[in-house]
Scaffold this active site. Sequence first.
Site, PDB file in Angstrom:
ATOM      1  N   GLY A 214       0.775  -1.239   0.000  1.00 27.54           N
ATOM      2  CA  GLY A 214       0.000   0.000   0.000  1.00 27.54           C
ATOM      3  C   GLY A 214       0.800   1.279   0.000  1.00 27.54           C
TER       4      GLY A 214
ATOM      5  N   TYR B  88       6.543 -14.164 -13.368  1.00 22.17           N
ATOM      6  CA  TYR B  88       5.504 -13.217 -12.973  1.00 22.17           C
ATOM      7  C   TYR B  88       4.138 -13.679 -13.489  1.00 22.17           C
ATOM      8  CZ  TYR B  88       2.991  -8.771 -12.528  1.00 22.17           C
ATOM      9  OH  TYR B  88       2.073  -7.804 -12.212  1.00 22.17           O
TER      10      TYR B  88
END
Length: 246
Positions: A14, A149
């Site tokens: 965040g 990924y």
Amino acid sequence: MGQLEGRTAVVTGGSTGIGLAAAQRLAAEGAHVFITGRRETELQKAVAAVGNATAVSGDVSVAADVDRLYERVREHGRGLDVLFANAGINHIAPLAELTEDIHDAVFDINVKGAFLTVRKALPLLNDGASVILTSSTAAEGGAAGMSAYGASKAAVRAYARAWADELGGRGVRVNVISPGPVNTPMWDAAFGDRAEEMKKTVAAGLPPGRVADPDEIAAAVAFLASSESSFVYGANLYVDGGMNQI
């Protein structure tokens, strides 16, 4: 605004990019947001930018760090209404250069981190809570150098399907967002000096002719977090500028 008044939210990863934009949007909707990340300096800057937020530093791939995050949420005393499991990393490397250490680092954060984040939240999740996982268009594409990924984000998508089924009886909704290219610091981390060049190249192939702003992804997160998506379970919401759609 105000769709999440009095609610409690957690956003992992965040401190920058999509996570920061989502934390700001959820706070603007009335939620108290707990944000976590590995870099303390950036985390404190993020708290100042979000406002109605609490920072808890930690690594989502470390069980003890996740426990510490949820202890703070527990102390808040309102359970958990929105969980945005967003923390993720990328490392560009073709198969011949993809070392075991790089592969493990990507899967530790992106897959194990998502698992720990959601698994350890279960005792705190209020009935009707919303769990949102960050996948990627890379989960379906075949971009060279992004095999680890892409595979990690495909795993996240698979998690959401099963968890939506398992937790649906409590009214807990589990969904996924799959962003396309977004203007975040991940470009610099992945491409270094070539980041701007790569952004322009990718943007040229999209209908909007640009990459997304993090606030545009945050708007999708806010939708999935709110009662506006009350009948949405196990979905994958693409916010990709048409990358995987056209």
